[in-house]
Design a protein around this motif. Structure first.
Motif, mmCIF file in Angstrom:
data_model
loop_
_atom_site.group_PDB
_atom_site.id
_atom_site.type_symbol
_atom_site.label_atom_id
_atom_site.label_comp_id
_atom_site.label_asym_id
_atom_site.label_seq_id
_atom_site.Cartn_x
_atom_site.Cartn_y
_atom_site.Cartn_z
ATOM 1 N N GLY A 1 -1.199 -20.998 -59.114
ATOM 2 C CA GLY A 1 -1.951 -22.192 -58.725
ATOM 3 C C GLY A 1 -3.423 -21.854 -58.587
ATOM 4 O O GLY A 1 -4.050 -21.389 -59.531
ATOM 5 N N ARG A 2 -3.964 -22.052 -57.389
ATOM 6 C CA ARG A 2 -5.376 -21.757 -57.136
ATOM 7 C C ARG A 2 -5.604 -20.322 -56.685
ATOM 8 O O ARG A 2 -6.703 -19.971 -56.267
ATOM 9 C CB ARG A 2 -5.921 -22.690 -56.057
ATOM 10 N N ILE A 3 -4.585 -19.505 -56.755
ATOM 11 C CA ILE A 3 -4.706 -18.106 -56.326
ATOM 12 C C ILE A 3 -4.856 -17.225 -57.565
ATOM 13 O O ILE A 3 -4.020 -17.258 -58.463
ATOM 14 C CB ILE A 3 -3.465 -17.656 -55.525
ATOM 15 N N GLN A 4 -5.940 -16.449 -57.611
ATOM 16 C CA GLN A 4 -6.151 -15.491 -58.705
ATOM 17 C C GLN A 4 -5.843 -14.103 -58.176
ATOM 18 O O GLN A 4 -6.362 -13.699 -57.128
ATOM 19 C CB GLN A 4 -7.585 -15.549 -59.218
ATOM 20 N N ILE A 5 -5.007 -13.385 -58.905
ATOM 21 C CA ILE A 5 -4.576 -12.055 -58.474
ATOM 22 C C ILE A 5 -5.059 -11.031 -59.481
ATOM 23 O O ILE A 5 -4.752 -11.118 -60.672
ATOM 24 C CB ILE A 5 -3.030 -11.996 -58.376
ATOM 25 N N GLN A 6 -5.838 -10.068 -59.002
ATOM 26 C CA GLN A 6 -6.240 -8.919 -59.808
ATOM 27 C C GLN A 6 -5.488 -7.717 -59.255
ATOM 28 O O GLN A 6 -5.732 -7.301 -58.126
ATOM 29 C CB GLN A 6 -7.732 -8.654 -59.700
ATOM 30 N N ALA A 7 -4.568 -7.191 -60.053
ATOM 31 C CA ALA A 7 -3.819 -6.004 -59.647
ATOM 32 C C ALA A 7 -4.426 -4.806 -60.364
ATOM 33 O O ALA A 7 -4.569 -4.810 -61.590
ATOM 34 C CB ALA A 7 -2.341 -6.157 -60.006
#
Length: 155
Positions: free
Chosen positions: A91-97
């Motif tokens: 959704g509106r959450i961006q995840i950089q792993a």
């Protein structure tokens, strides 16, 4: 008869929900991973939260100490971390792993930011200095992949 009921009240505090989501995201990632999680708000703002999976805090701090000792800077950080970032969204959450072992290998190999990319960042910093009427600018230090640097502690 229930005597242990919890009464909740409406609140505008997003932190508890964000922290629960961060923990859920971290639980789905491999060990020794640094997570940079951005919560985009409807108003256009954002909140950034950092999290480390098992083994990530100590390894991240070790990488940062090595990077600082060998003179790596923000341009090198930008280059090295972006090479290994795995980007996803919820959704509106961006995840950089960011898997930390490949980052450690690059830091140990003294990998540097390519000149063209470094020059682009330097032009950006020079323009920012001009717009803010700052007479000088310099390349910032290595930003960090461990909690000590990112959370403002000493290494």
């Amino acid at each position: 008869m229930l005597t242990d009921t919890i009464t909740t009240k409406p609140t505008a505090d997003r932190a508890p929900v964000e922290l629960a989501l961060v923990r859920s995201i971290a639980d789905s990632q491999p060990s020794e991973t640094f997570l940079w999680i951005t919560f985009h708000k409807p108003c256009g703002g954002a909140t950034v939260r950092y999290e480390w999976t098992t083994g990530g805090t100590a390894l991240g701090d070790h990488i940062d100490a090595l990077a600082l000792a060998t003179g790596l800077d923000a341009a090198d950080w930008m280059h090295i971390t972006s090479e290994h970032a795995q980007l996803t969204t919820r959704g509106r959450i961006q995840i950089q792993a960011h898997p930390l072992r490949p980052i450690l290998a690059d830091v140990q190999a003294h990998l540097r930011c390519p000149d063209e990319r470094r020059e682009g960042l330097e032009r950006f910093l020079a323009k920012a200095a001009e717009v803010t009427a700052t007479t000088t600018y310099r390349m910032p230090r290595w930003v960090g992949v461990g909690p000590a640097l990112l959370l403002g502690q000493s290494i």
